[in-house]
Design an enzyme around this catalytic site. Structure first.
Site, mmCIF file in Angstrom:
data_model
loop_
_atom_site.group_PDB
_atom_site.id
_atom_site.type_symbol
_atom_site.label_atom_id
_atom_site.label_comp_id
_atom_site.label_asym_id
_atom_site.label_seq_id
_atom_site.Cartn_x
_atom_site.Cartn_y
_atom_site.Cartn_z
ATOM 1 C CG HIS A 52 -5.894 -20.560 167.382
ATOM 2 N ND1 HIS A 52 -6.108 -21.871 167.757
ATOM 3 C CD2 HIS A 52 -4.607 -20.495 166.948
ATOM 4 C CE1 HIS A 52 -4.998 -22.560 167.570
ATOM 5 N NE2 HIS A 52 -4.075 -21.755 167.077
ATOM 6 C CD GLU A 59 -1.965 -20.932 163.527
ATOM 7 O OE1 GLU A 59 -0.915 -21.061 164.149
ATOM 8 O OE2 GLU A 59 -3.066 -20.776 164.085
#
Length: 257
Positions: free
Chosen positions: A104, A174
């Site tokens: 992430h 993302e």
């Protein structure tokens, strides 16, 4: 014959927003709404939840045989040893986790995880039969072509230690510039990037591409089938909002009410 389309994946990361009591209250509400939701009951979609480490075992036990999958937000690149404060893929698998998030943008930015660490963690997930939710995305807003180039480079780097390790990957696109933003990235941009990335994971059966980054109701239908699901953040901390997303999946996929 083309491979069957994988189930629509709806994932929720709780990050570090909810404490233990609120996490369990939230999950009880999610279990209730998911118990007879047509998108889940029909097998069209699946729901996975990534709570904090302290609540993993409790949520795995609560999920039971409901079909809701529980996973971790991180793991160590090593399976055992003198690594104070780390949690291994061996332990995650043993308590019943099915997913683990890797790479992430916040881990990269706040904890200086580079491509080498991401690759080591991805390999640790796969060798322990955990499905990685591998996050990729361009830091700065630009063209679709630039986004695809950056994401493909991140994916290739992450897989450098995993060529011989089987198992599906959920690739979460993302764009960093859209995380936490008031609005998601433009639909046309997301669709084009997700469609391009699908081909890059097609060699791993069961793999799929989902979209995160200010995702919410109305987005799944707007993506026109170019994404295999959504990776939700704070929006889904309201169970009613999560229900609206599942309702939308059922409607788009033609699941009878």
């Amino acid at each position: 014959m083309p491979a069957p389309r994988p189930r629509v994946a709806i994932g929720v990361s709780l990050k570090m927003y909810l404490g233990p009591r609120r996490t369990r209250e939230w999950f009880d509400e999610v279990l209730s709404l998911a118990a007879d939701h047509p998108a889940l009951a029909s097998g069209t979609a699946e729901l996975f939840v990534l709570p904090t480490f302290t609540e993993l075992a409790a949520l795995v036990a609560a999920a039971g045989d409901t079909g809701i999958a529980v996973g971790a937000q991180d793991l160590s690149w090593e399976d055992q040893g003198a690594y104070t404060g780390e949690v291994s893929g061996v332990a995650l698998r043993e308590i019943g986790c099915r997913y683990v998030e890797v790479g992430h943008a916040e881990r990269r930015r706040l904890f200086t995880e580079d491509d080498r660490i991401v690759a080591a963690k991805l390999a640790a997930a796969l060798r322990n039969q955990l499905e990685p939710v591998l996050c990729v995305g361009e830091p700065v807003r630009g063209t679709v072509e630039h986004a695809v180039e950056v994401c493909r480079a991140q994916l290739a780097s992450a897989l450098v230690n995993s060529a011989s390790l089987p198992g599906p990957i959920t690739l979460a696109y993302e764009p960093v510039w859209a995380i936490g933003a008031a609005e998601p990235a433009p639909h046309e941009h997301v669709r084009a990037v997700c469609a391009a990335l699908r081909g890059d994971v097609a060699g791993r059966p069961g793999s799929r591409v989902i979209y995160g980054g200010s995702a919410g109701p109305g987005l799944y239908s707007a993506l026109g089938g170019d994404a295999d699901g959504l990776f939700l953040g704070r929006f889904a901390h309201d169970p009613a909002a999560l229900r609206r997303v599942l309702d939308e999946v059922a409607e788009v996929e033609g699941v009878p009410a």
